[in-house]
Write a protein that holds these residues in place. Structure first.
Motif, short mmCIF file in Angstrom:
data_model
loop_
_atom_site.label_atom_id
_atom_site.label_comp_id
_atom_site.label_asym_id
_atom_site.label_seq_id
_atom_site.Cartn_x
_atom_site.Cartn_y
_atom_site.Cartn_z
N GLU A 167 0.86 -1.18 0.00
CA GLU A 167 0.00 0.00 0.00
C GLU A 167 0.90 1.24 0.00
OE1 GLU A 167 -3.33 0.22 2.65
OE2 GLU A 167 -3.49 -1.97 2.69
N LYS A 168 1.44 1.53 -1.15
CA LYS A 168 2.37 2.64 -1.30
C LYS A 168 2.13 3.27 -2.67
CE LYS A 168 7.36 3.49 -1.22
NZ LYS A 168 8.69 2.86 -1.16
N LYS A 169 2.01 4.56 -2.70
CA LYS A 169 1.71 5.29 -3.92
C LYS A 169 2.91 5.31 -4.88
CE LYS A 169 -0.25 9.61 -5.44
NZ LYS A 169 -1.07 10.72 -5.14
N VAL A 170 2.62 5.27 -6.16
CA VAL A 170 3.64 5.44 -7.20
C VAL A 170 3.54 6.89 -7.67
CG1 VAL A 170 4.40 4.73 -9.50
CG2 VAL A 170 3.52 3.01 -7.89
N SER A 171 4.65 7.59 -7.66
CA SER A 171 4.64 9.02 -7.98
C SER A 171 4.29 9.29 -9.44
CB SER A 171 5.99 9.65 -7.66
OG SER A 171 6.95 9.31 -8.65
N GLY A 172 3.79 10.46 -9.68
CA GLY A 172 3.48 10.89 -11.04
C GLY A 172 4.70 10.91 -11.93
N ASP A 173 5.86 11.25 -11.37
CA ASP A 173 7.10 11.26 -12.15
C ASP A 173 7.46 9.86 -12.62
OD1 ASP A 173 7.38 14.01 -11.89
OD2 ASP A 173 8.81 13.88 -10.23
N VAL A 174 7.28 8.88 -11.74
CA VAL A 174 7.60 7.50 -12.11
C VAL A 174 6.61 7.00 -13.16
CG1 VAL A 174 7.70 5.11 -11.27
CG2 VAL A 174 8.80 6.94 -9.97
N PRO A 189 0.19 3.69 -32.72
CA PRO A 189 -1.26 3.72 -32.58
C PRO A 189 -1.76 3.64 -31.14
CG PRO A 189 -0.58 1.51 -33.05
CD PRO A 189 0.67 2.37 -33.08
N TRP A 190 -0.88 3.78 -30.18
CA TRP A 190 -1.23 3.57 -28.78
C TRP A 190 -1.86 4.78 -28.12
CZ3 TRP A 190 3.86 1.75 -30.10
CH2 TRP A 190 4.81 2.77 -30.24
N GLU A 191 -2.69 4.48 -27.16
CA GLU A 191 -3.29 5.45 -26.24
C GLU A 191 -3.24 4.80 -24.86
OE1 GLU A 191 -4.47 8.51 -26.94
OE2 GLU A 191 -4.35 8.39 -29.13
N PHE A 192 -3.12 5.59 -23.82
CA PHE A 192 -2.97 5.06 -22.47
C PHE A 192 -3.97 5.73 -21.53
CE2 PHE A 192 1.00 4.94 -24.73
CZ PHE A 192 1.47 3.66 -24.50
N ILE A 193 -4.56 4.93 -20.67
CA ILE A 193 -5.43 5.46 -19.62
C ILE A 193 -4.74 5.12 -18.29
CG2 ILE A 193 -7.70 5.40 -18.53
CD1 ILE A 193 -8.74 4.25 -21.24
N VAL A 194 -4.41 6.15 -17.52
CA VAL A 194 -3.78 5.97 -16.22
C VAL A 194 -4.88 6.02 -15.16
CG1 VAL A 194 -2.12 6.92 -14.56
CG2 VAL A 194 -1.64 7.03 -17.03
N VAL A 195 -4.97 4.96 -14.37
CA VAL A 195 -6.03 4.85 -13.36
C VAL A 195 -5.40 4.69 -11.99
CG1 VAL A 195 -8.06 3.55 -12.61
CG2 VAL A 195 -7.49 3.67 -15.06
N ASN A 196 -5.64 5.67 -11.10
CA ASN A 196 -5.18 5.50 -9.73
C ASN A 196 -6.29 5.72 -8.71
OD1 ASN A 196 -5.24 8.31 -9.80
ND2 ASN A 196 -3.05 8.45 -10.14
N ASN A 197 -7.50 5.96 -9.20
CA ASN A 197 -8.66 6.09 -8.32
C ASN A 197 -9.02 4.70 -7.81
OD1 ASN A 197 -11.76 5.76 -8.08
ND2 ASN A 197 -11.42 7.96 -7.81
N GLY A 220 -11.65 3.50 -6.41
CA GLY A 220 -12.97 3.03 -6.82
C GLY A 220 -12.96 2.45 -8.22
N THR A 221 -12.23 3.10 -9.13
CA THR A 221 -12.14 2.61 -10.51
C THR A 221 -11.30 1.34 -10.57
OG1 THR A 221 -12.32 4.90 -11.27
CG2 THR A 221 -11.60 3.27 -12.88
N LEU A 222 -10.22 1.29 -9.79
CA LEU A 222 -9.41 0.06 -9.74
C LEU A 222 -10.26 -1.12 -9.25
CD1 LEU A 222 -6.12 1.57 -8.25
CD2 LEU A 222 -6.47 0.78 -10.60
N LEU A 223 -11.10 -0.87 -8.27
CA LEU A 223 -12.00 -1.91 -7.77
C LEU A 223 -12.98 -2.35 -8.85
CD1 LEU A 223 -13.02 -3.69 -5.45
CD2 LEU A 223 -14.45 -1.78 -4.72
N LYS A 224 -13.56 -1.40 -9.59
CA LYS A 224 -14.49 -1.74 -10.68
C LYS A 224 -13.82 -2.61 -11.73
CE LYS A 224 -17.48 2.29 -10.37
NZ LYS A 224 -17.81 3.59 -10.96
N VAL A 246 -5.86 -5.93 -9.67
CA VAL A 246 -5.87 -4.49 -9.98
C VAL A 246 -6.33 -3.67 -8.78
CG1 VAL A 246 -6.93 -2.71 -11.42
CG2 VAL A 246 -6.12 -4.81 -12.47
N LYS A 247 -7.27 -4.20 -8.02
CA LYS A 247 -7.81 -3.45 -6.87
C LYS A 247 -6.75 -3.12 -5.83
CE LYS A 247 -9.47 -7.43 -4.19
NZ LYS A 247 -8.67 -8.41 -4.92
N ASP A 248 -5.68 -3.90 -5.78
CA ASP A 248 -4.62 -3.69 -4.80
C ASP A 248 -3.43 -2.91 -5.34
OD1 ASP A 248 -6.05 -5.21 -2.87
OD2 ASP A 248 -5.33 -7.05 -3.82
N ALA A 249 -3.44 -2.61 -6.63
CA ALA A 249 -2.33 -1.89 -7.25
C ALA A 249 -2.41 -0.39 -6.91
CB ALA A 249 -2.37 -2.08 -8.76
#
Length: 169
Positions: A18-25, A44-52, A54-58, A69-72
């Motif tokens: 349970e440790k945050k990954v920084s925006g820089d990383v 052709p790539w696009e990326f969605i960054v999810v750190n919420n 609630g969304t990780l749980l969904k 994913v819920k624990d990431a």
């Protein structure tokens, strides 16, 4: 530069601290992903960054293979944009190369991750399309949950000389 060390020590990590990954990383991970080769340099790539959380749980609820994913700390959804394709049908290879680059930078940053597949499962694709409001031309290939590892995995030598053929089969 010793990239071979990252290649040899990369393992699928499914348990995270349970440790945050920084925006820089996170930006470094994305930078590595976007340096991947692509057919006709179409990128052709696009990326969605999810750190919420609630969304990780969904994500973990709608994709059975992605329960971790819920624990990431963060998940990165790697998508292909069909409108960016020059070499039709190559977006999967291109986005897979981006995924592998990202996974190697994960190791370099002292993080852990696992490649969870979405494409070509239409049900998974549609679930993520709804969750992230994806346009029809964008297809999710994979989700990479990322975090500081809460597990260690031993090195596994996967080199098999018998699978190497020189000049002919």
């Amino acid at each position: 530069m010793e990239i071979l060390q990252e290649i040899l020590t990369r393992r699928s990590i499914r348990k995270y601290q349970e440790k945050k990954v920084s925006g820089d990383v996170i930006k470094k991970l994305l930078h590595a992903a976007m340096q991947a080769p692509s057919a006709n340099n179409e990128q052709p790539w696009e990326f969605i960054v999810v750190n919420n959380k609630g969304t990780l749980l969904k994500i973990s609820e709608i994709l059975p293979n992605a329960g971790m994913v819920k624990d990431a700390a963060v998940a990165i959804v790697i998508c292909g944009d069909l409108e960016k394709e020059v070499a039709k049908g190559r977006w999967v290879q291109d986005c897979s190369a981006a995924t592998e680059n990202l996974l190697l930078e994960v190791v370099h940053q002292g993080l852990g991750a696992v490649w969870t597949s979405v494409h070509p499962n239409k049900g998974k694709e549609e679930a993520l399309r709804k969750l992230f409001n994806l346009p029809n031309n964008v297809i999710p290939l994979s989700i990479i949950p990322v975090g500081y590892p809460a597990e260690e995995k031993e090195y596994e030598n996967r080199f098999k000389e018998e699978r190497v053929h020189y000049e002919k089969w």
